[in-house]
Design a protein around this motif. Structure first.
Motif, short mmCIF file in Angstrom:
data_model
loop_
_atom_site.label_atom_id
_atom_site.label_comp_id
_atom_site.label_asym_id
_atom_site.label_seq_id
_atom_site.Cartn_x
_atom_site.Cartn_y
_atom_site.Cartn_z
N ARG A 141 -4.56 0.01 1.20
CA ARG A 141 -5.89 -0.40 0.74
C ARG A 141 -5.75 -1.71 -0.04
NH1 ARG A 141 -9.77 2.60 3.40
NH2 ARG A 141 -8.99 4.74 3.61
N ALA A 142 -6.69 -2.61 0.17
CA ALA A 142 -6.61 -3.92 -0.47
C ALA A 142 -6.59 -3.81 -1.99
CB ALA A 142 -7.77 -4.80 -0.01
N ARG A 143 -7.28 -2.82 -2.54
CA ARG A 143 -7.32 -2.68 -3.99
C ARG A 143 -5.96 -2.38 -4.59
NH1 ARG A 143 -10.23 2.14 -2.54
NH2 ARG A 143 -8.85 3.97 -2.62
N ASP A 144 -5.03 -1.88 -3.76
CA ASP A 144 -3.71 -1.50 -4.25
C ASP A 144 -2.70 -2.65 -4.14
OD1 ASP A 144 -4.57 1.10 -4.82
OD2 ASP A 144 -4.21 1.74 -2.75
N LEU A 145 -3.13 -3.80 -3.66
CA LEU A 145 -2.23 -4.94 -3.52
C LEU A 145 -2.16 -5.73 -4.82
CD1 LEU A 145 -3.38 -6.38 -0.05
CD2 LEU A 145 -1.45 -4.85 -0.50
N ALA A 146 -1.03 -6.40 -5.03
CA ALA A 146 -0.94 -7.37 -6.12
C ALA A 146 -1.84 -8.57 -5.79
CB ALA A 146 0.50 -7.84 -6.29
#
Length: 507
Positions: A141-146
């Motif tokens: 999920r994009a929210r979990d990316l740095a």
């Protein structure tokens, strides 16, 4: 003999007006394939307007734009513009709840079928990411990316449309030193593949670290284009401001303020055993009248969480905060305001401003109880209060009623500062107060911090920006939640950066 390839983008004589305001006055810009080219200037110089023209969001009133030697697409032809250029903004445009694969192909999830084949989508994403060396799991999920990983995804998405020019608008604003290093490494790798970057930043050191050429705009006009190696920082600042450089700014901390460290003087702000689990270890702080204390550190150091705990934005897991000897209940912004703590948040857009409201409404958010009898808010009193703040902070605006969204970044930040100062705080807590503002605005904002302290109050600056920390009489360097070094005002860039990166300790 091989002929040199045409520029990735070439703009000549571009003019853009918004009513009576000339936002671009015959400007020019040329970026070569495989080049990182910096575009710098003060807020309001015309940089953002040029980006809107180069990306097809606005139509120029005059002038020409060419990509790879060909005329720019017709205005409104979104698909054609996407094949030429893309902009990665300071605020990420990925959809947080979608996966990397879904973000990469949003709007074109499956070109060959009425139904989405999720397996094929993931394979397409893996191929695309591998092509540009982006090491990200497409199922994440994009929210979990740095932050820099989200930027890599946006860059890969842009390249998948065929764009060979990527505009980076303040890309390092939310990155720590390691994240910046990883981003720059990836940009250099893509440059070697012929991708061109237009790099927009207020951090001039990054211009020297990454770029080979720089263009300067001032007051909507082109001032110069030159190799970065041919310009000193002083010359670059002079080109941006039109003013000759001088010695240290008046807000720089110096030996004449050493008296603020007098242990016999009762502190304005004190913490005892203040801690936040997972963020920072128990900490005893004392900030005396006239003192500016710096809390230096990267994004993972815990310094931002500490600043937010001081301002009541986070509830501490242990310890106390007191102002003039009065304990402030933890995790309560109203109690912090009542105790005399003013707060400048890190993100002015998400935390500092109500963009749909006026300058006056934003500047008076913390003093609505003072703007009319029996809980009412009188518009006349709101405007009067705002005018005094506009004059005091030299906010460039059409007036108190102007929507704050229409101001430049530096003037928006001044409105945030106005709100923080509205209650005449005893303690000012400022988190990265000059993020995304130009050189002149930076001087003005840090001058305000210095003035608050010089009036007998205390200030705390939370930042990893060295210029922000030069205003401080004392700097604590944090690393992984604990203080690893303490510096007076005479620190050098090298030793402070080393402490923030956990290299060596000094108490």
């Amino acid at each position: 003999m091989d002929q040199a390839p045409p520029p990735a983008v070439e703009a000549e004589g571009v003019v853009k007006r918004f009513g009576p305001t000339v936002a671009l006055d015959g400007v020019q810009l040329t970026v070569q394939p495989g080049e990182s080219h910096a575009l710098v200037g003060r807020n309001g110089a015309g940089k953002s307007t040029l980006v809107s023209v180069l990306t097809g969001l606005h139509k120029a009133d005059a002038g020409t734009v060419r990509f790879g030697g060909e005329p720019a697409p017709a205005f409104g032809d979104t698909t054609a513009w996407q094949s030429k250029v893309a902009c990665v903004y300071q605020k990420s445009m990925v959809v947080p709840d979608l996966t990397v694969a879904e973000n990469l192909f949003l709007g074109r999830l499956d070109d060959e079928s009425r139904w989405i084949s999720w397996g094929r989508l993931r394979r397409r994403a893996e191929q695309l990411l591998a092509e540009y060396g982006v090491q990200v799991d497409p199922n994440t999920r994009a929210r979990d990316l740095a932050v820099e990983q989200r930027q890599f995804v946006e860059i890969a998405r842009a390249l998948s449309f065929g764009a060979r020019l990527i505009i980076l608008d303040e890309p390092t604003a939310q990155l720590d030193a390691r994240g910046i290093g990883r981003l720059f490494d990836k940009l250099r790798e893509l440059q070697s593949q012929g991708v061109a970057f237009l790099f927009i930043s207020h951090h001039l050191q990054e211009v020297y670290d990454l770029c080979t050429a720089v263009t300067v705009y001032r007051d909507a006009r082109h001032v110069l284009t030159a190799p970065v190696a041919d310009l000193t920082k002083t010359e670059l600042v002079t080109a941006m401001t039109g003013e000759k450089g001088s010695g240290p700014a008046a807000w720089h901390a110096g030996g004449d303020r050493a008296a603020v460290g007098d242990a016999s003087v009762e502190p304005v702000l004190r913490t005892e055993g203040l801690s936040l689990e997972g963020q920072f270890e128990p900490l005893d702080l004392q900030v005396r009248p006239g003192e500016v204390l710096g809390l230096a550190g990267s994004a993972a150091s815990g310094n931002t969480a500490l600043g937010e705990a001081l301002a009541g934005m986070r509830k501490a897991s242990g310890g106390t905060v007191s102002v003039h000897g009065r304990t402030v209940p933890s995790g309560s912004v109203p109690h912090a305001l009542d105790a005399g703590i003013g707060y400048i948040p890190e993100d002015r857009h998400d935390q500092g401003l109500v963009l749909g409201r006026s300058v006056a409404e934003n500047a008076t958010l913390t003093v609505t109880d003072q703007l009319g009898p029996w809980g009412t808010v009188l518009p006349s009193r709101t405007r009067e209060f705002a005018r005094s703040m506009i004059e005091s902070l030299d906010i460039k605006t059409q007036g108190p009623e102007q929507p704050v969204a229409g101001l430049s970044g530096g003037n928006q930040q001044k409105v945030v500062v106005a709100r923080a100062l509205a209650r005449k705080p005893s303690v000012l807590v400022a988190v990265r107060p000059t993020a995304g503002v130009d050189v002149k605005s930076k001087d003005s904002l840090l001058g305000v911090v210095r003035r608050v302290a010089d009036e007998g109050n205390a200030a705390v600056v939370v930042s990893d920006e060295l210029d922000d920390l030069r205003v401080c009489d004392r700097v604590l360097a944090l690393f992984h939640g604990r203080v690893v070094a303490t510096f007076g005002s005479g620190w050098t860039d090298g030793e402070l950066v080393a402490a923030m990166e956990g290299v060596g300790e000094r108490e």
